[in-house]
Design a protein around this motif. Structure first.
Motif, PDB file in Angstrom:
ATOM      1  N   GLY A 242       0.770  -1.246   0.000  1.00  0.00           N
ATOM      2  CA  GLY A 242       0.000   0.000   0.000  1.00  0.00           C
ATOM      3  C   GLY A 242       0.792   1.282   0.000  1.00  0.00           C
ATOM      4  N   VAL A 243       2.089   1.258  -0.278  1.00  0.00           N
ATOM      5  CA  VAL A 243       2.885   2.484  -0.312  1.00  0.00           C
ATOM      6  C   VAL A 243       3.347   2.726  -1.747  1.00  0.00           C
ATOM      7  CG1 VAL A 243       4.878   3.713   0.614  1.00  0.00           C
ATOM      8  CG2 VAL A 243       3.655   2.079   2.050  1.00  0.00           C
ATOM      9  N   ALA A 244       2.760   3.723  -2.391  1.00  0.00           N
ATOM     10  CA  ALA A 244       3.094   4.016  -3.780  1.00  0.00           C
ATOM     11  C   ALA A 244       4.539   4.474  -3.906  1.00  0.00           C
ATOM     12  CB  ALA A 244       2.166   5.098  -4.325  1.00  0.00           C
ATOM     13  N   GLY A 245       5.238   3.951  -4.901  1.00  0.00           N
ATOM     14  CA  GLY A 245       6.620   4.345  -5.155  1.00  0.00           C
ATOM     15  C   GLY A 245       7.641   3.580  -4.349  1.00  0.00           C
ATOM     16  N   VAL A 246       7.203   2.675  -3.468  1.00  0.00           N
ATOM     17  CA  VAL A 246       8.123   1.860  -2.668  1.00  0.00           C
ATOM     18  C   VAL A 246       7.830   0.390  -2.956  1.00  0.00           C
ATOM     19  CG1 VAL A 246       8.944   1.261  -0.360  1.00  0.00           C
ATOM     20  CG2 VAL A 246       8.213   3.611  -0.858  1.00  0.00           C
ATOM     21  N   ARG A 247       8.853  -0.338  -3.339  1.00  0.00           N
ATOM     22  CA  ARG A 247       8.699  -1.752  -3.700  1.00  0.00           C
ATOM     23  C   ARG A 247       9.618  -2.598  -2.833  1.00  0.00           C
ATOM     24  NH1 ARG A 247      11.529  -4.983  -7.372  1.00  0.00           N
ATOM     25  NH2 ARG A 247      12.732  -3.158  -8.081  1.00  0.00           N
ATOM     26  N   VAL A 248       9.092  -3.730  -2.363  1.00  0.00           N
ATOM     27  CA  VAL A 248       9.881  -4.666  -1.559  1.00  0.00           C
ATOM     28  C   VAL A 248       9.965  -5.993  -2.293  1.00  0.00           C
ATOM     29  CG1 VAL A 248      10.020  -5.934   0.613  1.00  0.00           C
ATOM     30  CG2 VAL A 248       9.253  -3.565   0.611  1.00  0.00           C
ATOM     31  N   GLU A 249      11.157  -6.550  -2.358  1.00  0.00           N
ATOM     32  CA  GLU A 249      11.402  -7.801  -3.083  1.00  0.00           C
ATOM     33  C   GLU A 249      12.041  -8.813  -2.130  1.00  0.00           C
ATOM     34  OE1 GLU A 249      14.607  -9.228  -6.430  1.00  0.00           O
ATOM     35  OE2 GLU A 249      13.542  -7.340  -6.795  1.00  0.00           O
ATOM     36  N   VAL A 250      11.489 -10.018  -2.093  1.00  0.00           N
ATOM     37  CA  VAL A 250      12.057 -11.119  -1.320  1.00  0.00           C
ATOM     38  C   VAL A 250      12.723 -12.079  -2.301  1.00  0.00           C
ATOM     39  CG1 VAL A 250      11.609 -13.014   0.283  1.00  0.00           C
ATOM     40  CG2 VAL A 250      10.279 -10.899   0.450  1.00  0.00           C
ATOM     41  N   THR A 251      13.990 -12.400  -2.089  1.00  0.00           N
ATOM     42  CA  THR A 251      14.718 -13.298  -2.981  1.00  0.00           C
ATOM     43  C   THR A 251      15.148 -14.552  -2.233  1.00  0.00           C
ATOM     44  OG1 THR A 251      16.866 -12.282  -2.485  1.00  0.00           O
ATOM     45  CG2 THR A 251      15.585 -11.334  -4.296  1.00  0.00           C
ATOM     46  N   GLY A 252      15.406 -15.609  -2.964  1.00  0.00           N
ATOM     47  CA  GLY A 252      15.811 -16.876  -2.383  1.00  0.00           C
ATOM     48  C   GLY A 252      14.728 -17.917  -2.573  1.00  0.00           C
ATOM     49  N   PRO A 253      14.864 -19.050  -1.907  1.00  0.00           N
ATOM     50  CA  PRO A 253      15.852 -19.348  -0.854  1.00  0.00           C
ATOM     51  C   PRO A 253      17.230 -19.672  -1.414  1.00  0.00           C
ATOM     52  CG  PRO A 253      14.475 -21.266  -1.259  1.00  0.00           C
ATOM     53  CD  PRO A 253      13.913 -20.159  -2.108  1.00  0.00           C
ATOM     54  N   TRP A 254      18.241 -19.276  -0.642  1.00  0.00           N
ATOM     55  CA  TRP A 254      19.628 -19.526  -1.002  1.00  0.00           C
ATOM     56  C   TRP A 254      20.305 -20.382   0.074  1.00  0.00           C
ATOM     57  CZ3 TRP A 254      19.565 -17.556  -5.634  1.00  0.00           C
ATOM     58  CH2 TRP A 254      18.917 -16.354  -5.892  1.00  0.00           C
ATOM     59  N   ALA A 255      21.446 -20.925  -0.307  1.00  0.00           N
ATOM     60  CA  ALA A 255      22.359 -21.446   0.709  1.00  0.00           C
ATOM     61  C   ALA A 255      22.757 -20.285   1.617  1.00  0.00           C
ATOM     62  CB  ALA A 255      23.588 -22.063   0.043  1.00  0.00           C
ATOM     63  N   PRO A 256      23.155 -20.543   2.863  1.00  0.00           N
ATOM     64  CA  PRO A 256      23.374 -19.453   3.831  1.00  0.00           C
ATOM     65  C   PRO A 256      24.680 -18.702   3.615  1.00  0.00           C
ATOM     66  CG  PRO A 256      23.880 -21.540   4.852  1.00  0.00           C
ATOM     67  CD  PRO A 256      23.317 -21.880   3.493  1.00  0.00           C
ATOM     68  N   TYR A 257      24.808 -18.040   2.465  1.00  0.00           N
ATOM     69  CA  TYR A 257      26.036 -17.322   2.145  1.00  0.00           C
ATOM     70  C   TYR A 257      26.382 -16.268   3.196  1.00  0.00           C
ATOM     71  CZ  TYR A 257      25.822 -19.282  -2.594  1.00  0.00           C
ATOM     72  OH  TYR A 257      25.796 -20.130  -3.673  1.00  0.00           O
ATOM     73  N   SER A 258      25.388 -15.550   3.664  1.00  0.00           N
ATOM     74  CA  SER A 258      25.649 -14.437   4.575  1.00  0.00           C
ATOM     75  C   SER A 258      25.941 -14.886   5.996  1.00  0.00           C
ATOM     76  CB  SER A 258      24.443 -13.493   4.587  1.00  0.00           C
ATOM     77  OG  SER A 258      24.187 -12.972   3.312  1.00  0.00           O
ATOM     78  N   PHE A 259      25.735 -16.160   6.293  1.00  0.00           N
ATOM     79  CA  PHE A 259      25.860 -16.637   7.667  1.00  0.00           C
ATOM     80  C   PHE A 259      26.933 -17.715   7.820  1.00  0.00           C
ATOM     81  CE2 PHE A 259      21.638 -15.116   6.784  1.00  0.00           C
ATOM     82  CZ  PHE A 259      21.448 -14.198   7.795  1.00  0.00           C
ATOM     83  N   ALA A 260      27.698 -17.982   6.758  1.00  0.00           N
ATOM     84  CA  ALA A 260      28.819 -18.920   6.811  1.00  0.00           C
ATOM     85  C   ALA A 260      30.089 -18.110   7.003  1.00  0.00           C
ATOM     86  CB  ALA A 260      28.903 -19.742   5.525  1.00  0.00           C
ATOM     87  N   SER A 261      30.659 -18.169   8.196  1.00  0.00           N
ATOM     88  CA  SER A 261      31.811 -17.333   8.523  1.00  0.00           C
ATOM     89  C   SER A 261      32.987 -17.662   7.612  1.00  0.00           C
ATOM     90  CB  SER A 261      32.231 -17.546   9.981  1.00  0.00           C
ATOM     91  OG  SER A 261      31.174 -17.209  10.849  1.00  0.00           O
ATOM     92  N   PRO A 262      33.648 -16.646   7.023  1.00  0.00           N
ATOM     93  CA  PRO A 262      34.834 -16.901   6.209  1.00  0.00           C
ATOM     94  C   PRO A 262      36.003 -17.370   7.056  1.00  0.00           C
ATOM     95  CG  PRO A 262      34.551 -14.559   6.539  1.00  0.00           C
ATOM     96  CD  PRO A 262      33.321 -15.226   7.117  1.00  0.00           C
ATOM     97  N   VAL A 263      36.912 -18.078   6.430  1.00  0.00           N
ATOM     98  CA  VAL A 263      38.107 -18.576   7.115  1.00  0.00           C
ATOM     99  C   VAL A 263      39.188 -17.507   7.063  1.00  0.00           C
ATOM    100  CG1 VAL A 263      39.860 -20.371   7.139  1.00  0.00           C
ATOM    101  CG2 VAL A 263      37.536 -20.905   6.399  1.00  0.00           C
ATOM    102  N   ALA A 264      39.830 -17.257   8.197  1.00  0.00           N
ATOM    103  CA  ALA A 264      40.926 -16.295   8.220  1.00  0.00           C
ATOM    104  C   ALA A 264      42.100 -16.831   7.421  1.00  0.00           C
ATOM    105  CB  ALA A 264      41.353 -16.024   9.668  1.00  0.00           C
TER     106      ALA A 264
END
Length: 303
Positions: free
Chosen positions: A253-275
């Motif tokens: 209900g808000v004109a000019g504002v759009r929300v997009e949900v993407t996925g599902p993905w593998a948990p790229y953002s939550f898999a800690s990188p290795v030092a």
């Protein structure tokens, strides 16, 4: 890796020296084995499993000269080559994630040999095992908020606060029109800020964790409008429908504002990188390069 196995791999590539390209890490329970028979990895290289400490890394033997530091830098600066590499990398990760929990590593994670991959698995055995347990049964969903500046043009139809109605000179009319446009744009972005807060609250109710990413620009936005929020959420797979419904309801209900949900993905953002310094001396400092294939930090989810 034994000397005999190393020689076989060099001979199999017509004498080329190879490096170990790593896509992700899962459990050594046999669930990732079928990927070695059906899928191909970067540059058409076969995918195999390197196991140690109850963990399994998905690996391809890639030509060393094509994946040394300088060659990788050139590839990551070429948008076409980068996209090709990212698609292959994510293809392997997604195929693995469809079978079992997996920790995606960053794009272009390359080690000098199999022994270094084994060292990495053993060095992070506890952390990886705990993280795999934590992520089990969850997916990553992305939520983006967009603003369409063209919607602000509707403000031309009515005077802005403080403006006088009635005939004006061309110069004064131009200034008033610009003022109305600016006022309309400011209102639109304030509305987007409110929507972002409402969406975040709804998303948190159906998720386990959240990460705020940089907003995307240019071709990476994935749609029309200006990206003003780019978040990732770790969501129980069984709650995905509830998550989507809650987010969509909060954004309606808000004109000019759009929300997009993407996925599902593998948990790229939550898999800690290795030092890099304790991960088995990978080829590239820090061992990883974020390809930006869709805007995520960490593992560069193709959002």
């Amino acid at each position: 890796m034994s000397t005999m196995n190393a020689e076989r791999r060099r001979d199999g590539r017509a004498g080329q020296e190879t490096r170990a390209y790593v896509y992700g890490v899962g459990r050594d329970d046999g669930s990732l084995g079928p990927l070695t028979a059906s899928g191909s990895g970067v540059d058409g290289c076969e995918v195999r499993v390197v196991a140690a400490g109850g963990l399994a890394a998905l690996v391809s033997d890639v030509p060393a000269r094509a994946f040394d530091e300088e060659a990788l830098r050139r590839r990551l600066e070429d948008l076409g080559a980068l996209e090709e590499l990212a698609r292959a990398h994510h293809g392997v990760v997604d195929a693995a994630f469809a079978r079992a929990p997996v920790l995606p590593l960053r794009l272009a994670t390359v080690y000098t040999d199999e022994g270094r991959v084994t060292d990495m698995l053993l060095a992070h055995q506890g952390g990886f095992t705990e993280l795999l347990t934590w992520l089990d049964g969850h997916v990553e969903l992305g939520v983006k908020v967009f603003v369409d500046p063209r919607a602000a043009s509707s403000a031309d139809a009515a005077p802005a606060p403080g403006e006088e109605a009635g005939p004006t000179s061309p110069g004064r009319a131009y200034l008033q029109r610009r003022r109305r446009q600016r006022h309309g744009t400011e209102e639109l972005y304030r509305a987007a800020e409110r929507v972002t807060g409402q969406v975040a609250r709804a998303a948190r109710e159906a998720s386990r964790a959240a990460v705020v990413h940089r907003v995307q620009q240019g071709d990476l936005t994935g749609g029309p409008g200006v990206n003003v929020a780019n978040h990732a959420y770790l969501v129980p797979a069984v709650a995905e429908a509830r998550f989507r419904a809650g987010v969509e309801a909060a954004a309606s209900g808000v004109a000019g504002v759009r929300v997009e949900v993407t996925g599902p993905w593998a948990p790229y953002s939550f898999a800690s990188p290795v030092a890099g310094e304790d991960a088995g001396h990978p080829v590239r400092p820090g061992h990883a390069q974020d390809g930006g294939s869709g805007g995520g930090e960490g593992g560069a989810a193709p959002r």
